[in-house]
Design a protein around this motif. Structure first.
Motif, PDB file in Angstrom:
ATOM      1  N   PHE A  28     -33.951  25.572  -4.743  1.00  0.00           N
ATOM      2  CA  PHE A  28     -34.174  24.236  -5.326  1.00  0.00           C
ATOM      3  C   PHE A  28     -34.576  24.363  -6.795  1.00  0.00           C
ATOM      4  O   PHE A  28     -34.040  23.665  -7.658  1.00  0.00           O
ATOM      5  N   GLY A  29     -35.518  25.260  -7.082  1.00  0.00           N
ATOM      6  CA  GLY A  29     -35.973  25.439  -8.456  1.00  0.00           C
ATOM      7  C   GLY A  29     -34.865  25.911  -9.377  1.00  0.00           C
ATOM      8  O   GLY A  29     -34.707  25.397 -10.503  1.00  0.00           O
ATOM      9  N   VAL A  30     -34.075  26.873  -8.911  1.00  0.00           N
ATOM     10  CA  VAL A  30     -32.970  27.404  -9.723  1.00  0.00           C
ATOM     11  C   VAL A  30     -31.935  26.315  -9.987  1.00  0.00           C
ATOM     12  O   VAL A  30     -31.468  26.133 -11.128  1.00  0.00           O
ATOM     13  N   VAL A  37     -30.212  21.986 -17.624  1.00  0.00           N
ATOM     14  CA  VAL A  37     -29.562  22.686 -18.736  1.00  0.00           C
ATOM     15  C   VAL A  37     -28.119  22.204 -18.903  1.00  0.00           C
ATOM     16  O   VAL A  37     -27.631  22.024 -20.024  1.00  0.00           O
ATOM     17  N   THR A  38     -27.439  21.983 -17.775  1.00  0.00           N
ATOM     18  CA  THR A  38     -26.060  21.484 -17.818  1.00  0.00           C
ATOM     19  C   THR A  38     -25.990  20.127 -18.498  1.00  0.00           C
ATOM     20  O   THR A  38     -25.140  19.900 -19.376  1.00  0.00           O
ATOM     21  N   GLU A  80     -27.725  14.932  -4.983  1.00  0.00           N
ATOM     22  CA  GLU A  80     -27.639  15.005  -3.527  1.00  0.00           C
ATOM     23  C   GLU A  80     -27.919  16.421  -3.035  1.00  0.00           C
ATOM     24  O   GLU A  80     -28.564  16.619  -2.001  1.00  0.00           O
ATOM     25  N   MET A  81     -27.466  17.414  -3.773  1.00  0.00           N
ATOM     26  CA  MET A  81     -27.702  18.803  -3.394  1.00  0.00           C
ATOM     27  C   MET A  81     -29.199  19.130  -3.440  1.00  0.00           C
ATOM     28  O   MET A  81     -29.722  19.829  -2.570  1.00  0.00           O
ATOM     29  N   THR A 279     -18.687  24.314  -9.189  1.00  0.00           N
ATOM     30  CA  THR A 279     -19.439  23.074  -9.366  1.00  0.00           C
ATOM     31  C   THR A 279     -20.712  23.272 -10.176  1.00  0.00           C
ATOM     32  O   THR A 279     -21.204  22.327 -10.797  1.00  0.00           O
ATOM     33  N   LEU A 280     -21.255  24.493 -10.182  1.00  0.00           N
ATOM     34  CA  LEU A 280     -22.470  24.775 -10.948  1.00  0.00           C
ATOM     35  C   LEU A 280     -22.193  25.600 -12.195  1.00  0.00           C
ATOM     36  O   LEU A 280     -22.606  25.231 -13.297  1.00  0.00           O
TER      37      LEU A 280
END
Length: 314
Positions: A28-30, A37-38, A80-81, A279-280
């Motif tokens: 979650f933190g990462v 940042v994105t 949502e993630m 997606t990331l």
């Protein structure tokens, strides 16, 4: 008798990484840091290009559209993630799931076509520099961008409507982090053979065709660069295209691994990781790629920063 197309499922449960509860907080933190940042990186690109008239040329306007796609893509998936990772039982309504799937298809497909348009723009600029102003006119630019967005709005509408026209009779657990087509389709209690043929054919055309066209463009670009008499000219041309080629490799490489894999070729956890790669990673790295390898963007940022500092001192 119950109609065949009637669904008994009203909501889905997103399992996420529930098999690794001890890692949920760390993940979650990462992911939260990646999301912030994105957003920051892509918004900086959008604002920088908007405020600098010198960057109002096709190359940077394509990049601005790409950053809009990346921000939108992240906004559809990441909140949502994060909810999935922060709760024991994350649910999403069928309607909410369909909306998320629609926008994943919309923004993912638009990015495919924008990357293809950017390759064509670089091909015209490097291989036909004298004719470039007549090849990449404002009308051509607008048509390419409009086609990228509108064509995928149509495709996303058709595919999402088709998927959710199937009945969902249970179970309602999606073994994924978000509502992507393959994991949702596994819950359908009907014959999906025709849809799978359509989806596979469409994926090949949508991913492989733009990718092949991009590769052909860069082969021509490489040949043109090698013919340049000036070493400085060759270095500048390589630098201009390196950022785009890096972005293309990241996006299409992970996309091909995700959508053209055998149906049972990888474990659910491996499929999640491959989905996360495009997606990331792609939305996160695109601003870094374009900013670190592009001197004009750096100069534009410096001008904006100096202008801001002057306005504060006055």
């Amino acid at each position: 008798m119950t109609k065949q197309n009637q669904s008994s499922v009203v909501e889905f449960i997103l399992l996420g990484f529930s098999n690794f509860p001890e890692l949920q907080e760390l993940i979650f933190g990462v992911f939260l840091v990646i999301y912030l940042v994105t957003l920051m990186g892509n918004v900086v690109i959008i604002v920088t290009i908007s405020l600098n008239q010198s960057l109002h040329v096709p190359m940077y306007l394509f990049l601005q559209n790409l950053s809009v796609v990346e921000v939108s893509f992240s906004a559809v998936i990441m909140p949502e993630m994060l909810v999935v990772l922060s709760t024991e039982k994350a649910t999403i309504s069928v309607a909410g799931c369909s909306v998320q799937m629609y926008f994943i298809l919309q923004f993912g497909g638009t990015e495919c076509f924008l990357l293809g348009a950017m390759a064509y723009d670089r091909f015209a600029a490097i291989c036909h520099p004298l004719n470039y102003p007549t090849i990449m006119t404002k009308i051509v630019f607008v048509r390419l961008v409009t086609f990228s967005w509108i064509s995928w709005a149509i495709v996303a509408t058709v595919q999402t409507t088709w998927v959710f026209s199937f009945p969902f009779c249970g179970p309602n657990e999606i073994n994924h982090l978000f509502c992507e087509t393959p994991p949702v389709l596994e819950l359908v209690c009907a014959d999906t053979f025709l849809f799978e043929i359509y989806a596979f054919t469409g994926t090949v055309l949508i991913i492989l065709v733009p990718f092949v066209l991009i590769l052909l463009s860069y082969i021509r670009i490489l040949v043109a660069i090698l013919k340049m008499p000036s070493t400085t000219g060759r270095q500048k041309a390589f630098s201009t295209c390196a950022s785009h080629l890096t972005s293309v490799t990241l996006f299409f490489g992970t996309g091909i691994m995700t959508y053209l894999q055998p149906k049972s070729g990888y474990s659910p956890e491996a499929k999640k990781l491959m989905s996360l790669a495009y997606t990331l990673l792609t939305p996160l790295l695109n601003p870094l790629i374009y900013s670190l390898r592009n001197n004009e963007m750096k100069r534009a940022w410096m001008k904006l920063w100096q202008r801001k500092m002057v306005s504060h001192t006055v």
